[in-house]
Design an enzyme around this catalytic site. Structure first.
Site, PDB file in Angstrom:
ATOM      1  CD  GLN A 210      -3.020   0.915   0.116  1.00 37.24           C
ATOM      2  OE1 GLN A 210      -3.298  -0.203  -0.316  1.00 37.24           O
ATOM      3  NE2 GLN A 210      -3.621   2.005  -0.321  1.00 37.24           N
ATOM      4  CB  VAL A 239      -3.809   5.377  -4.116  1.00 34.64           C
ATOM      5  CG1 VAL A 239      -3.242   4.183  -3.358  1.00 34.64           C
ATOM      6  CG2 VAL A 239      -3.747   5.136  -5.614  1.00 34.64           C
ATOM      7  CB  SER A 245      -5.927   0.819   2.368  1.00 32.98           C
ATOM      8  OG  SER A 245      -6.452  -0.037   1.370  1.00 32.98           O
ATOM      9  CG  HIS A 247      -7.458  -2.954  -1.003  1.00 32.93           C
ATOM     10  ND1 HIS A 247      -8.045  -3.967  -1.733  1.00 32.93           N
ATOM     11  CD2 HIS A 247      -7.861  -1.791  -1.584  1.00 32.93           C
ATOM     12  CE1 HIS A 247      -8.754  -3.445  -2.722  1.00 32.93           C
ATOM     13  NE2 HIS A 247      -8.660  -2.128  -2.653  1.00 32.93           N
ATOM     14  CG  ASP A 254      -9.770  -2.875  -6.657  1.00 35.58           C
ATOM     15  OD1 ASP A 254     -10.583  -2.319  -5.897  1.00 35.58           O
ATOM     16  OD2 ASP A 254      -8.579  -2.550  -6.751  1.00 35.58           O
ATOM     17  CD  GLU A 302     -11.642   3.725  -5.874  1.00 28.91           C
ATOM     18  OE1 GLU A 302     -11.797   2.650  -5.245  1.00 28.91           O
ATOM     19  OE2 GLU A 302     -10.588   4.376  -5.853  1.00 28.91           O
ATOM     20  CG  HIS A 305     -13.051  -0.299  -3.494  1.00 28.52           C
ATOM     21  ND1 HIS A 305     -11.696  -0.421  -3.318  1.00 28.52           N
ATOM     22  CD2 HIS A 305     -13.585  -0.391  -2.255  1.00 28.52           C
ATOM     23  CE1 HIS A 305     -11.420  -0.566  -2.030  1.00 28.52           C
ATOM     24  NE2 HIS A 305     -12.561  -0.550  -1.367  1.00 28.52           N
TER      25      HIS A 305
END
Length: 332
Positions: A210, A239, A245, A247, A254, A302, A305
């Protein structure tokens, strides 16, 4: 008349001495105000909260208006056709990082790819009972702010130091929180039954990954002539800042399809994008950064996402058109 005159003279003298103090220290106050305004307008952490605010939801200008009035233009690719330097020869994939190395190092798998190495089967018991979710009221649903499925991670709420989770392998090097794999594959199976082959990419990312993506984005913008602060602010809208994040805790994906391998806004008009918008909540997933909510999430729209929140919360968010911050503000 003694006391009214005394009060009147006190008020007059107070304003007089206040005016003299401001007049003699005007430059100092102007300097402080300018420094404060510069810091708040340049700091990405204040982007969604630098206005009068009572909760997660604020009264600032719409995101589009902020960008229009800013001297920073978001360098976001929106063309219908990819540029030559962003094509991946084998799979023709373009992602939000505009970076060939990031693309080449990314894994992306269809349901068939994943099932080649797993014993998973989408059974009737694993499939969600959509009708039961639809008829539930919010009073029948119990939401707890300590529930891992509902953890709020954004610029203002970074990942807690004591947050822990176990990674499960989807396929190859692709991992995510092991607790969401069954619902993920059930959703992909349902889409396949409807003739849509979803592909997942970029689930769990290490902290180092990241940081690399974020730093790379900053360098890209600085290469276009942005100052560091401008590049940082713009990059943070595309980002997510390292440490904040989803993630990094393996609960976000995604997603695109075998017929449209690009992560851009046009994905919403594809069959896969429409299917996910209509059905992802049935499996506990929500579109994390919806259009029109950028001033709340601080992240651009997004449509690719998706974040796992559990089926009950996803049903409420879908029904009431809430992003996660709004859901927290209303129910937690």
């Amino acid at each position: 008349m003694k006391y009214p005159c005394l009060i009147e003279m006190t008020v007059i003298l107070s304003f007089y001495y206040l005016w003299r103090h401001i007049a003699s220290n005007g430059r100092r106050y102007v300097g402080i105000a300018f420094a404060f305004m510069f810091f708040m307008s340049s700091c990405s952490f204040s982007f969604a909260v630098f206005t009068r605010q009572t909760s997660f939801i604020n009264t600032q200008e719409p995101y589009s208006a902020i960008i229009e009035n800013s001297d920073i233009e978001l360098a976001i690719e929106k063309e219908a056709t990819p540029s030559a330097d962003m094509l991946l020869a084998s799979k023709n994939v373009i992602n939000e990082y505009d970076d060939m190395e990031a693309i080449e190092n990314a894994d992306f798998y269809t349901l068939d790819d994943i099932l080649e190495e797993t014993d998973y089967e989408a059974t009737e018991e694993e499939a969600p009972v959509v009708e039961e979710i639809a008829v539930k009221t919010v009073y029948e649903m119990k939401f707890d702010s300590s529930d891992w499925k509902l953890i709020l991670v954004n610029k203002q709420h970074p990942i807690p130091d004591d947050y822990s989770f176990n990674l499960g392998i989807i396929k190859g090097n692709m991992q995510c929180d092991e607790r969401i794999i069954a619902d993920l594959l059930a959703m992909m199976q349902a889409a396949k039954d409807d003739g849509i082959n979803l592909e997942v990419c970029s689930p769990y990312r290490t902290d180092g990954r990241q940081e690399w993506l974020f730093d790379k984005k900053i360098k890209n913008y600085m290469g276009q002539g942005y100052s560091y602060m401008e590049a940082y602010k713009t990059a943070s809208q595309i980002v997510t800042i390292p440490g904040s994040s989803e993630h990094q805790i393996g609960i976000a994906f995604d997603i695109y399809s075998d017929t449209y391998k690009r992560l851009d806004e046009a994905f919403e008009d594809t069959e896969a994008g429409k299917w996910l918008a209509a059905h992802s909540y049935e499996y506990g997933f929500v579109l994390r950064y919806p259009e029109g909510k950028e001033y709340i999430t601080s992240i651009e729209y997004e449509p690719w996402h998706f974040r796992y929140v559990g089926r009950d919360a996803a049903a409420v968010m879908h029904r009431e058109d809430l992003c996660l911050e709004e859901f927290w503000d209303k129910y937690l």
